[in-house]
Structures are given as C-alpha cells and as structure tokens.
Scaffold this motif. Sequence first.
Motif, short mmCIF file in Angstrom:
data_model
loop_
_atom_site.label_atom_id
_atom_site.label_comp_id
_atom_site.label_asym_id
_atom_site.label_seq_id
_atom_site.Cartn_x
_atom_site.Cartn_y
_atom_site.Cartn_z
N LEU A 43 32.93 -19.91 47.69
CA LEU A 43 31.91 -18.92 48.27
C LEU A 43 32.25 -18.61 49.51
O LEU A 43 32.24 -17.55 50.13
N ILE A 44 31.90 -19.77 50.37
CA ILE A 44 32.33 -19.75 51.80
C ILE A 44 33.36 -20.83 52.10
O ILE A 44 33.00 -22.08 52.03
N SER A 45 34.25 -20.14 52.67
CA SER A 45 35.76 -21.14 52.87
C SER A 45 35.66 -21.76 54.36
O SER A 45 34.83 -21.21 55.30
N SER A 46 35.85 -22.94 54.42
CA SER A 46 35.68 -23.69 55.75
C SER A 46 36.94 -24.33 56.00
O SER A 46 37.71 -24.60 55.02
N ILE A 47 37.24 -25.10 57.11
CA ILE A 47 38.32 -25.79 57.25
C ILE A 47 37.66 -27.07 58.32
O ILE A 47 36.97 -26.72 59.28
N THR A 48 38.16 -28.14 58.17
CA THR A 48 37.74 -29.33 59.19
C THR A 48 39.12 -29.73 59.84
O THR A 48 40.18 -30.00 58.94
N LEU A 49 38.79 -29.84 60.83
CA LEU A 49 39.90 -30.43 61.89
C LEU A 49 39.70 -31.76 62.39
O LEU A 49 38.51 -32.19 62.56
N ARG A 50 40.62 -32.27 62.87
CA ARG A 50 40.39 -33.52 63.47
C ARG A 50 41.12 -33.04 65.01
O ARG A 50 42.25 -32.78 65.31
N LEU A 51 40.14 -33.47 65.80
CA LEU A 51 40.57 -33.11 67.49
C LEU A 51 40.45 -34.62 67.85
O LEU A 51 39.50 -35.21 67.76
N ALA A 52 41.87 -34.92 68.55
CA ALA A 52 41.82 -36.34 69.02
C ALA A 52 41.96 -36.19 70.67
O ALA A 52 42.76 -35.50 71.15
N PHE A 53 40.99 -37.14 71.12
CA PHE A 53 41.19 -36.98 72.67
C PHE A 53 41.45 -38.42 73.20
O PHE A 53 40.95 -39.64 72.53
N SER A 54 42.11 -38.74 74.10
CA SER A 54 42.45 -39.73 75.03
C SER A 54 42.87 -39.55 76.08
O SER A 54 42.99 -38.65 76.49
N SER A 55 42.64 -40.99 77.05
CA SER A 55 42.96 -40.79 78.51
C SER A 55 43.67 -42.04 78.90
O SER A 55 43.20 -43.14 78.43
N PRO A 56 44.97 -42.08 79.45
CA PRO A 56 45.64 -43.10 79.81
C PRO A 56 44.80 -43.94 81.10
O PRO A 56 45.11 -44.88 81.44
N GLU A 57 43.86 -43.05 81.79
CA GLU A 57 43.45 -43.37 82.90
C GLU A 57 42.08 -44.16 82.51
O GLU A 57 41.46 -44.94 83.51
#
Length: 86
Positions: A43-57
Amino acid sequence: GLDIHPTHIRNPDVPYSKVEEIIKDNGGQYLNTVTVTDTYDGLISSITLRLAFSSPEKTLSMTEIQEVVFGTIVPELEKSGVLLKM
C-alpha cells in the motif's frame, strides 16, 4: 566505519537514481557508499538504504553521521518528495 539504514517512502515520481544523486551530493566527505538493502511494495512502498561512512583520518561518531543524515540528506530528499519513514 559507521553505517546507517534509513527507510524512505518510495515516491514513484522520483527515480532511485535521483535519490542516490541527492544522497551523494549531500553526504559529505565521509560518505563512501549508498546501497539498497530492502524494498517493500505494498500500500505504501518503501526503500531501505545502507549509507556507509568512514574516514582514514579519524574515528567518526554516530552524532557526526546523524547530523549529516538528518540535518542535510533527509531535508534535501524531502524537498524532492522523498519522505523518511518513521
């Protein structure tokens, strides 16, 4: 690195490529990848995302990432009619 998994209500007028573009344009320097992890078509379509964050510093904090996601990315998505599912 840190991952966050927001779920958005899918807007049929906004293609996924536009959603991804908005996220990448507003994700800041520590956003590495955007991946679809789940979709729901009902009835209500959705999308789940994976947002990957990182820092070498440095070690990123969840607060830093949440500020980017909820302070920048989500408002920009909402301007395009893509709403965060609560």
